[in-house]
Design an enzyme around this catalytic site. Structure first.
Site: not given
Lengths: 491, 97
Positions: A79, A154, A178
């Site tokens: 990420k 996210s 997330s």
């Protein structure tokens, strides 16, 4: 293993490397898939083709059977809010355009030491604030199961990458759900470890008392393998815990665990298909030996407002560092502009709406006259939620909940109503507020074929119990989870 | 806590947060933050008297370590990501007149 299209999981990678395949071959397969498929998805913000192939070649030179390298030759996506030395790390924010950190996050350092190959960086909501991956300076990421829907967020880029088989596993971060929510939306396993279990050193901080890094993968075994590599004490993170990293599989799984189900939390606002899948999942767990216990978590109904006080408050402080001085970009300024104008303009043009909204909310909650009413009260309610769980864990080994009230929703649905989006964190935020470990494992699909997630929450530092339970559920679940359309390996 | 958030208040918060909002943004945030704060009202239902605030989830608090000197990033690398740097230093607009 001769069929390149069949390499999807860590187990597949290991089988390929044990046979005639090389780590460079495996890496090339995944890079080619990214090349072919990612234009339609937008999962990656940066593909590190050259360095990935170099890292794979290093694994080949060393040999993939070194026991000190449990992830030898395993490609992984990271990420974009996790620091990777020399690779762009922007948390999908304009304010960090082209920023390349001079160091690796501890988790990345550990992955490299374990032989993993960093494929690239994945898209996310800016500074991990969001649950759709629509709030990114790189543009949206699409759900591989339905390109007109969000992948969740996210960590939506990480989830989309794994679901589309562009990486066997990926790292995400979870502040209010997330990792687990995108895992549920994309048909994956996603683990948020216990707070303190995994070092946050090199994670771009959003809410420091809630943030945890964790893995997403296609199977429980893959997620556990990555978890064991990234977990463990790190002197560089003062909040990282000293507890020993457990073996997994433990070999001593409780065959008759007690699972608590907080039915009163599930009264309204849940899709019928999600609730039906949850009931089926409970039946599966029961028939495999678990005892189901009705439990009450009276303060968990306050998890969302509590979370949306605490997280923005911490964010407003953490994001003060983005001021146009030390990293990223500075807004163009007139000769006469002073320091305050530089801060204000840089932050105004560098942050997008959702981030500004949360900075404003957090600044308000911490400002003189409001601190007691909002922040202090929320931190007290946090204690009450934790006490609810402590009480429950004296009689049960895990708590089961749906991961999300709905399946993946259409792109753009919540554009002007942030509050409606926030309430979707109802089942995930408690684990962050309490620090407890939680995972999402696919439990079925809704009537449109979209994946649904079952969430299991465990005792502090007892990831093993929820991983064992999830692995058992994975073996025995009645419904096949299927694959995103267009990814049939026989096609 | 029960009074609706005002535009003036939003402008004050924006100054504290070092955000230079334009008019449309300030209006939108006044509405949206007002809605969110109204939603937070439900936190007042909870009796929190005598309840300790959580400051550290799970652990007893930050772990201390010995203060030992060690290698740090070379200065040039540390400032390499800055928008404006010279001679290993960050450059900013003039602060003292």
């Amino acid at each position: 293993m001769t069929d390149a299209s069949a390499i999807e999981t860590i187990a597949d990678v290991r089988a390929a490397l044990a046979g005639v395949g090389s780590a460079v071959d495996v890496c090339t397969i995944f890079l080619e898939r990214i090349q072919e498929r990612d234009a339609a998805l937008g999962a990656f913000t940066h593909v590190a083709s050259d360095t990935a192939l170099e890292e794979a070649a290093t694994v080949d030179a060393r040999g993939a059977d070194d026991p000190s390298q449990p992830l030898a030759g395993v490609p992984i996506a990271i990420k974009d809010n996790i620091c990777t030395r020399g690779l762009p790390t922007t948390a999908a924010s304009r304010i960090l355009t082209d920023y390349r950190p001079p160091y690796d996050a501890t988790v990345v350092e550990r992955l490299r030491a374990a032989g993993a190959v960093i494929l690239g960086k994945t898209n996310c909501d800016e500074f991990a604030m969001g649950s759709t991956t629509e709030h990114s300076c790189y543009g949206i990421t699409r759900n591989p199961w339905d390109h007109d829907r969000v992948p969740g967020g996210s960590s939506g880029g990480s989830a989309a990458a794994v679901a589309a088989r562009l990486a066997p596993v990926a790292l995400g971060s979870d502040t209010g759900g997330s990792i687990r929510q995108p895992a549920a939306f994309c048909g994956l396993v996603g683990l948020k470890p216990t707070y303190g279990r995994v070092s946050r050193y090199g994670l771009l901080a959003f809410a420091s008392s809630l943030d945890q890094i964790g893995p997403l993968g296609l199977t429980v075994a893959d997620v556990a393998a990555v978890f064991r590599v990234i977990a463990g004490h790190d002197p560089a993170d003062a909040t990282s815990a000293a507890e020993a990293v457990p073996e997994w599989p433990s070999g001593t799984a409780n065959e008759t665990p007690a699972i608590g189900v907080p039915w009163t939390l599930l009264n309204d606002g849940i899709d019928d298909d999600v609730l039906a899948s949850f009931r089926t999942a409970l039946d599966t767990l029961r028939s495999s030996g678990a005892t189901l216990v009705d439990i009450e978590l009276p303060h968990a109904t306050y998890a969302v407002p509590t979370y949306y006080v605490v997280a923005p408050a911490e964010a407003s402080s953490n994001l003060a560092r983005y001021d146009g001085v030390r990293y990223g970009v500075r807004a163009p300024l007139a000769e006469t502009a002073d320091l305050t104008a530089m801060y204000d303009r840089t932050r105004e043009s560098g942050f997008s709406d959702e981030v500004k909204r949360r900075i404003m909310l957090g600044t308000y909650a911490l400002s003189a006259g409001y601190y007691d009413a909002y922040y202090l009260r929320a931190q007290q309610i946090r204690t009450l939620i934790r006490r609810d769980y402590d009480t429950v864990f004296s009689t049960v080994d895990a708590v089961a909940l749906p991961t999300t009230p709905t399946t993946a929703f259409p792109l753009g649905q919540h554009a002007d109503d942030p509050l409606q989006l926030y309430v979707g964190d109802i089942f995930t935020a408690s684990a962050n507020l309490t620090g407890l470990p939680a995972l999402s494992v696919p439990s079925g699909n809704d009537s449109s074929g979209l994946p649904i997630g079952l969430q299991l929450v465990g005792r502090a530092f007892d990831e093993v119990t929820i991983l064992d339970l999830a692995a058992r559920f994975e073996r025995e679940r009645s419904e096949p989870i299927g694959r995103p359309p267009g990814l049939d390996p026989s096609a | 806590m029960t009074e609706r958030l005002t535009r003036t208040e939003v402008e004050r918060i924006a100054r504290l947060a070092h955000l230079e909002l334009d008019d449309a943004e300030a209006d939108r945030l006044t509405r949206q933050l007002g809605d969110i704060l109204t939603y937070f009202e439900r936190l007042r239902e909870v009796d929190t008297s005598g309840v300790e605030a959580t400051t550290h989830p799970v652990s007893a608090g930050p772990r201390m370590r010995d203060d030992q000197s060690r290698e740090s990033l070379p200065r040039d690398e540390a400032v390499a990501g800055a928008p404006d740097a010279a001679d290993g230093l960050f450059r900013v607009p003039k602060v003292i007149g």
